[in-house]
Design a protein around this motif. Structure first.
Motif, short mmCIF file in Angstrom:
data_model
loop_
_atom_site.label_atom_id
_atom_site.label_comp_id
_atom_site.label_asym_id
_atom_site.label_seq_id
_atom_site.Cartn_x
_atom_site.Cartn_y
_atom_site.Cartn_z
N GLN A 392 1.16 -1.15 -0.05
CA GLN A 392 -0.28 -0.45 0.12
C GLN A 392 0.66 1.17 0.04
OE1 GLN A 392 -3.43 -0.63 0.05
NE2 GLN A 392 -3.60 1.63 -0.08
N VAL A 393 0.40 2.18 -1.12
CA VAL A 393 1.82 2.91 -1.23
C VAL A 393 0.91 4.51 -1.18
CG1 VAL A 393 3.42 4.63 -2.50
CG2 VAL A 393 3.13 2.10 -2.45
N LEU A 394 1.28 5.38 -0.61
CA LEU A 394 0.25 6.97 -0.20
C LEU A 394 1.13 7.79 -0.76
CD1 LEU A 394 -1.92 8.72 1.04
CD2 LEU A 394 -0.49 8.56 3.43
N ARG A 396 1.76 12.15 -1.68
CA ARG A 396 1.23 12.81 -0.83
C ARG A 396 2.38 14.49 -2.17
NH1 ARG A 396 -0.49 12.78 4.70
NH2 ARG A 396 -0.17 11.29 5.74
N ARG A 402 -3.28 13.81 -1.58
CA ARG A 402 -3.24 12.75 -1.51
C ARG A 402 -3.85 11.88 -2.12
NH1 ARG A 402 -2.21 12.19 4.36
NH2 ARG A 402 -3.43 10.21 4.52
N LYS A 403 -2.43 10.23 -2.54
CA LYS A 403 -3.21 10.17 -3.60
C LYS A 403 -2.36 8.93 -3.38
CE LYS A 403 -5.17 12.60 -6.46
NZ LYS A 403 -6.54 12.63 -7.07
N GLU A 404 -3.11 7.23 -3.21
CA GLU A 404 -2.97 6.26 -3.07
C GLU A 404 -3.29 5.26 -3.88
OE1 GLU A 404 -3.45 3.14 1.36
OE2 GLU A 404 -4.93 4.96 0.71
N ARG A 405 -2.36 4.00 -3.36
CA ARG A 405 -2.41 3.16 -4.76
C ARG A 405 -2.12 1.37 -3.45
NH1 ARG A 405 -1.37 0.14 -9.35
NH2 ARG A 405 -3.14 -0.22 -10.71
N ARG A 406 -2.78 0.57 -4.39
CA ARG A 406 -2.01 -1.05 -4.44
C ARG A 406 -0.77 -1.19 -5.31
NH1 ARG A 406 -7.21 -1.22 -2.75
NH2 ARG A 406 -7.72 -2.60 -4.03
N SER A 435 11.01 9.52 1.75
CA SER A 435 10.38 9.39 2.49
C SER A 435 10.95 9.69 3.47
CB SER A 435 10.38 7.72 3.04
OG SER A 435 11.53 7.41 3.04
N GLN A 459 3.30 -0.87 3.03
CA GLN A 459 3.01 0.18 3.77
C GLN A 459 4.12 1.00 3.49
OE1 GLN A 459 -0.42 1.12 6.26
NE2 GLN A 459 1.63 0.84 7.52
N SER A 461 4.56 5.63 3.17
CA SER A 461 4.25 7.12 2.68
C SER A 461 5.86 7.63 1.83
CB SER A 461 3.97 7.75 4.06
OG SER A 461 3.59 8.89 3.47
#
Length: 467
Positions: A392-394, A396, A402-406, A435, A459, A461
């Motif tokens: 899971q990658v968030l 910014r 904020r965009k999130e995708r697996r 990061s 995961q 961020s």
């Protein structure tokens, strides 16, 4: 022998007739006898008679009503009858040798037509013995007097006169007769002529007592142009022949006439007292003043007209130059305006082309980006479902989004970059994913690492950091 043309000219000058055919018929009717033809023409009136009384040669003339005026005969203090006012009583043709000695010929008398009222005695070169034949004592007169020679003779006469009689005298001009005549014409004065006979017994007393009289000399200098010549000199001798001087001392008053002639207004022969000379000269001045005044007025009017024409021409030229200057200025302004308009149009076209080019390039870039995003989105494939091998990658963005995708854990870091690019949230292409804890920059050296190898599993961020 006077030829036909000369006789015709003399007859016209004497009678005042202008029609040559009529004059020719009259002369032919009298067998070309000038005297008879003139006498016949004037037979309705007493003919013009010449008489000599005392020392003055005079002319009696009663003018007919054909001329529209009458003469008034008067006598001077010596009892001599003199011509009435307004009568030019001799017209004399000058020898060619005198005329050619001048810079220019006298053409036209100063109002002479008003002076000669008719019944005029006309003496030609041939009639007075000054033609191509012989002069006085049979001597040939065909030698021409040059300008310098005539002036030299005049200067010698003036110098000798001053040496013998002093400087109180008429101001004789030091130039030839024709030049003196020109001078008198230009000054609107009559020409006083004195022919000097050095050997005559009356000459010393006349010169010293009469010509050098203070009053007479002042009167002559004020009212006349004076010319003198010795009969021993060439031009003085020729003038004595032309004027038919028979007694000395000899004086005359003349003025220019037409066709190289002079009008003899008065001749004075023999010794005279200053008073007699003054009376004669005053009468001539009185009779000639109206004509000379009119001639002066006419000349002034001609000069005024000439000045007016010159001023009008100057004004016209100035106005024309001003119009031309305005036209040049108008053309220059028009050309400048056209150049400026052409330059402005060129710049407008360049700017319009630049805008079109920029818009085209921007559209091309946008299309390229859209295509790139679409290709990268397709390359990513479908988003996997949650599972142990799914990361899971968030992400910014700088603007706070904020965009999130697996992603599969085996997917490389480049896949995350492709995901960010496919979103189209950034206007720049140079950026890095970073990061915070711990700070790790996932730059070009980590693009080929899998998410698991890069430490982003299960995961992570990440922040978008613009370079």
């Amino acid at each position: 022998m006077v030829d036909v043309a000369d006789k015709l000219a003399y007859f016209q000058a004497i009678t005042g007739l202008e029609d040559p055919d009529l004059c020719m018929e009259i002369l032919q009717a009298h067998d070309w006898d000038l005297e008879l033809a003139i006498s016949s023409f004037t037979s309705t009136n007493p003919p013009l008679q010449t008489s000599t009384t005392g020392n003055n040669t005079t002319v009696h003339s009663n003018l007919s009503s054909r001329d529209g005026q009458s003469s008034i005969d008067r006598s001077d203090s010596s009892g001599n009858v003199v011509a009435g006012p307004g009568l030019a009583w001799k017209v004399i043709t000058l020898p060619y040798s005198v005329i050619s000695g001048s810079i220019g010929l006298i053409s036209g008398a100063v109002g002479f037509g008003l002076w000669a009222a008719g019944g005029v005695l006309s003496y030609s070169l041939g009639m007075i013995g000054l033609g191509s034949g012989s002069g006085r004592n049979g001597e040939s007169s065909d030698r021409l007097v040059s300008v310098s020679a005539a002036a030299s003779e005049a200067m010698e006469f003036v110098s000798a006169f001053e040496r013998d009689y002093g400087s109180l005298k008429p101001n004789f001009v030091s130039e030839g007769f024709m030049d003196a005549l020109q001078r008198s014409r230009g000054a609107f004065k009559l020409l006083f002529v004195y022919l000097h006979s050095p050997d005559h017994p009356d000459t010393p007393s006349f010169c010293g007592g009469t010509l050098c009289n203070e009053v007479l000399a002042a009167f002559v200098n004020e009212n006349f142009v004076a010319w003198g010549g010795s009969i021993r000199a060439s031009e003085g001798f020729k003038m004595s022949n032309s004027l038919k001087a028979s007694r000395f001392p000899f004086c005359a008053v003349v003025m220019p006439a037409t066709n190289q002639r002079i009008a003899l207004l008065q001749q004075i022969e023999g010794p005279k007292s200053p008073e007699e000379m003054l009376m004669i000269l005053q009468r001539v001045i009185e009779e000639s003043n109206p004509v000379l005044l009119q001639a002066r007025l006419d000349a002034e009017e001609r000069r005024s007209n000439t000045r007016l024409r010159e001023e009008q021409d100057a004004a016209y030229r100035a106005a024309l130059e001003a119009d031309q200057a305005r036209e040049r200025q108008r053309r220059e302004e028009q050309e400048r305006s056209e150049r400026e308009a052409a330059e402005a149009e060129r710049k407008r076209k360049e700017e319009e082309e630049a805008r079109e080019r920029a818009a085209r390039e921007a559209a091309e870039r946008e299309a390229a980006l859209a295509k790139m995003r679409q290709e990268k989105a397709l390359a990513l494939g479908d988003e996997p479902e949650k599972g142990p091998n799914v990361t899971q990658v968030l992400v910014r963005f700088p603007n706070g989004d904020r965009k999130e995708r697996r992603f599969h854990s085996s997917a490389v870091v480049q896949s995350v970059y492709d995901y960010v690019d496919s979103l189209g949230c950034l206007e720049v292409e140079d950026y890095s994913l970073v990061s915070n804890f711990p700070r790790v920059v996932y730059g070009s050296d980590k693009l080929s690492l899998s998410l698991k190898e890069a430490g982003l599993h299960p995961q992570a961020s990440l922040f978008v950091e613009l370079n």
